[in-house]
Design a protein around this motif. Sequence first.
Motif, short mmCIF file in Angstrom:
data_model
loop_
_atom_site.label_atom_id
_atom_site.label_comp_id
_atom_site.label_asym_id
_atom_site.label_seq_id
_atom_site.Cartn_x
_atom_site.Cartn_y
_atom_site.Cartn_z
N GLY A 1 -21.62 54.94 8.79
CA GLY A 1 -22.25 55.83 7.92
C GLY A 1 -20.75 57.00 8.03
O GLY A 1 -19.96 56.90 8.87
N CYS A 2 -21.15 57.93 7.06
CA CYS A 2 -20.09 59.16 7.28
C CYS A 2 -20.82 60.17 6.57
O CYS A 2 -21.49 60.19 5.47
N ASP A 3 -20.35 61.53 7.10
CA ASP A 3 -20.99 62.67 6.63
C ASP A 3 -19.76 63.51 5.78
O ASP A 3 -20.11 64.69 5.72
N LYS A 4 -18.64 62.80 5.74
CA LYS A 4 -17.91 63.86 5.06
C LYS A 4 -17.51 64.15 3.57
O LYS A 4 -17.11 65.10 3.24
N PHE A 5 -17.93 63.19 3.05
CA PHE A 5 -17.87 63.31 1.54
C PHE A 5 -16.42 63.74 1.06
O PHE A 5 -16.45 64.80 0.23
N CYS A 6 -15.53 62.99 1.28
CA CYS A 6 -14.33 63.17 0.55
C CYS A 6 -14.82 62.97 -0.72
O CYS A 6 -15.40 62.06 -1.21
N THR A 7 -13.94 63.89 -1.85
CA THR A 7 -14.48 63.93 -3.24
C THR A 7 -14.11 62.49 -3.85
O THR A 7 -14.52 62.29 -4.86
N PHE A 8 -13.11 61.58 -3.32
CA PHE A 8 -12.92 60.18 -4.12
C PHE A 8 -13.67 59.28 -3.35
O PHE A 8 -13.55 58.06 -3.94
N CYS A 9 -14.55 59.37 -2.45
CA CYS A 9 -15.20 58.15 -1.60
C CYS A 9 -16.52 58.01 -1.76
O CYS A 9 -17.36 58.95 -1.89
N VAL A 10 -16.97 56.67 -1.81
CA VAL A 10 -18.24 56.32 -2.13
C VAL A 10 -18.99 56.13 -0.64
O VAL A 10 -20.30 55.69 -0.83
N VAL A 11 -18.37 55.89 0.33
CA VAL A 11 -18.94 55.59 1.65
C VAL A 11 -20.29 56.32 1.94
O VAL A 11 -21.13 55.73 2.20
N PRO A 12 -20.24 57.69 2.00
CA PRO A 12 -21.44 58.42 2.49
C PRO A 12 -22.62 58.22 1.53
O PRO A 12 -23.75 58.17 1.96
N TYR A 13 -22.46 57.79 0.15
CA TYR A 13 -23.46 57.38 -0.65
C TYR A 13 -24.17 55.95 -0.42
O TYR A 13 -25.15 55.64 -0.88
N GLY B 1 -15.94 51.63 13.11
CA GLY B 1 -17.02 52.73 12.55
C GLY B 1 -15.90 53.60 11.46
O GLY B 1 -14.83 53.40 11.62
N GLN B 2 -16.67 54.03 10.59
CA GLN B 2 -15.96 54.71 9.46
C GLN B 2 -15.22 55.77 9.82
O GLN B 2 -14.38 56.28 9.21
N ILE B 3 -15.80 56.57 10.71
CA ILE B 3 -15.01 57.68 11.21
C ILE B 3 -15.41 57.59 12.92
O ILE B 3 -16.02 58.27 13.39
N ILE B 4 -14.62 56.45 13.56
CA ILE B 4 -14.80 56.30 14.84
C ILE B 4 -14.70 57.31 15.91
O ILE B 4 -15.47 57.43 16.79
N SER C 1 -10.06 56.11 12.36
CA SER C 1 -9.94 57.43 12.74
C SER C 1 -9.77 58.34 11.78
O SER C 1 -9.16 58.18 10.79
N HIS C 2 -10.25 59.54 12.06
CA HIS C 2 -10.09 60.63 11.06
C HIS C 2 -9.48 61.95 11.69
O HIS C 2 -9.67 62.31 12.81
N PRO C 3 -8.30 62.22 10.69
CA PRO C 3 -7.55 63.17 11.75
C PRO C 3 -8.10 64.43 12.20
O PRO C 3 -7.53 65.27 13.20
N HIS D 1 -11.25 67.46 0.05
CA HIS D 1 -12.21 67.53 0.86
C HIS D 1 -11.89 67.03 2.32
O HIS D 1 -12.96 66.53 3.03
N ARG D 2 -10.74 66.97 2.64
CA ARG D 2 -10.48 66.26 4.15
C ARG D 2 -10.60 67.14 5.16
O ARG D 2 -10.54 66.52 6.25
N GLY D 3 -10.35 68.34 5.22
CA GLY D 3 -10.63 69.20 6.28
C GLY D 3 -9.45 69.41 7.30
O GLY D 3 -9.43 69.83 8.42
#
Length: 440
Positions: free
Chosen positions: A156-168, A200-203, A237-239, A276-278
């Motif tokens: 799973g992922c909590d980030k909701f990058c505006t291009f990505c479907v993973v959190p949905y 992991g999506q955001i390991i 990994s997420h930066p 929305h990469r943060g």
Amino acid sequence: MNGKRAAVVTSGCQMNKYESERIAGILVGLGYDMTDDVRTASLVLLNTCSVRDKAEQKVYSQLGHLRWLKRNNPELIVGVCGCVAQQEGERIQERAPHVDLVFGPQNIPKLPALLAEVQTHQRQVSDLADNPLWDEQLFPIRRESPFQAWVTVMQGCDKFCTFCVVPYTRGREQSRPTAAIQREIETLAGQGYREVTLLGQIIDSYGKRSAEGKDLADLLELIHPIEGISRIRFITSHPRHFTEKLMRTVGVLEKVCEYIHLPVQSGSNSILRRMHRGYTREDYLARVERLRTLVPDVAISTDVIIGFPGETDEDFEQTRHLVEAAEFDSMYLFKYSPRPGTKAATFPDQIPDALKSERFQAILELQEAIQLQRNRARVGRCEEVLVEGPSKKGSVQLTGRTRQNRPVNFVGHPSLIGSLVTVKIEKGGVHSLEGQVCAE
Ligand code: SF4
């Protein structure tokens, strides 16, 4: 054994490939023999990915082919799982009434019950519910390789990058308990596995909500002593989460390979904001520099999206400069394509396809030149290689990967497959190296 055969057709990322291994494990547990040939199967599952362009069309075209098979064999069970299944849901069965089963990535453990429902009631079944609790496997995973294994540590992922479907499609972040991960890796070591890749999506956000209070660096420390395992990798990994502590841990733990996949997506701060990469380009480049200091000889790969809505010439130049500055060892380059249900799909300033292609080509050429240079710089070195199998180049050639995840082709006896060898690098190409096994 019920004499039935099942085929799982997989698209997309490592996570999907791993989940197909889980699905195959379940199906074998239910008495199916696995096959790659959908024509001889009595059950075909499409494990789908919605990241690439026109993903839904591709699924519907695969389903068109399966409709013909089902016409000749009405007993054939057709199922769709993975991200497109989660996103499209029951629309799939409306558009393709020959699809018996649709289920999302979070519902894999329910597959035996779902199949039973299809078979008993002879009706279309779907399960797309969120499954908030981590499910430990009820069936052994049917792994493709006898020496390399993927181990999911979070999903799973909590980030909701505006291009990505993973959190949905895959729900919120959930970490697996460390004890369960340790047990799985100990079992793998006992079965002769040499390399594990933690998935992991955001390991690097592992453990964020778990009561254990252990992060990815702690997890690496815990699994490092497991005897028999020679290599540990982790993706993706997420930066924003790649901490100094994690870098130091990767730098000191011998079995943790010097390879980090760190998607940047864009080199422009305004695009990163809209994505929305943060983080900013400056944050990212500082992390790359720090990584190269703390993890000697580290290879860094990345993802870049070209033509995100609103990308100006200036934004594109910023990406080009970042690619030059970061000197990535490899890159997954994508042209932006709107994914249904994401915020960026509604942005008004979409980029024309021709311009995306032009920019894509420019980054591709730049990256290939960087890669060639970095691969040529390996010539003369002796690299540790885990031999994966025969190379596509010829029958006496083998292929494997260095600790930095570079593919290497070399001449060797097939008995080396699955072992670690030292290869002296003689040639560096854009995508791979060539060499000779060193006499020990
Ligand atoms: Fe998707 Fe990765 Fe962003 Fe999560 S962090 S929304 S998985 S791109």
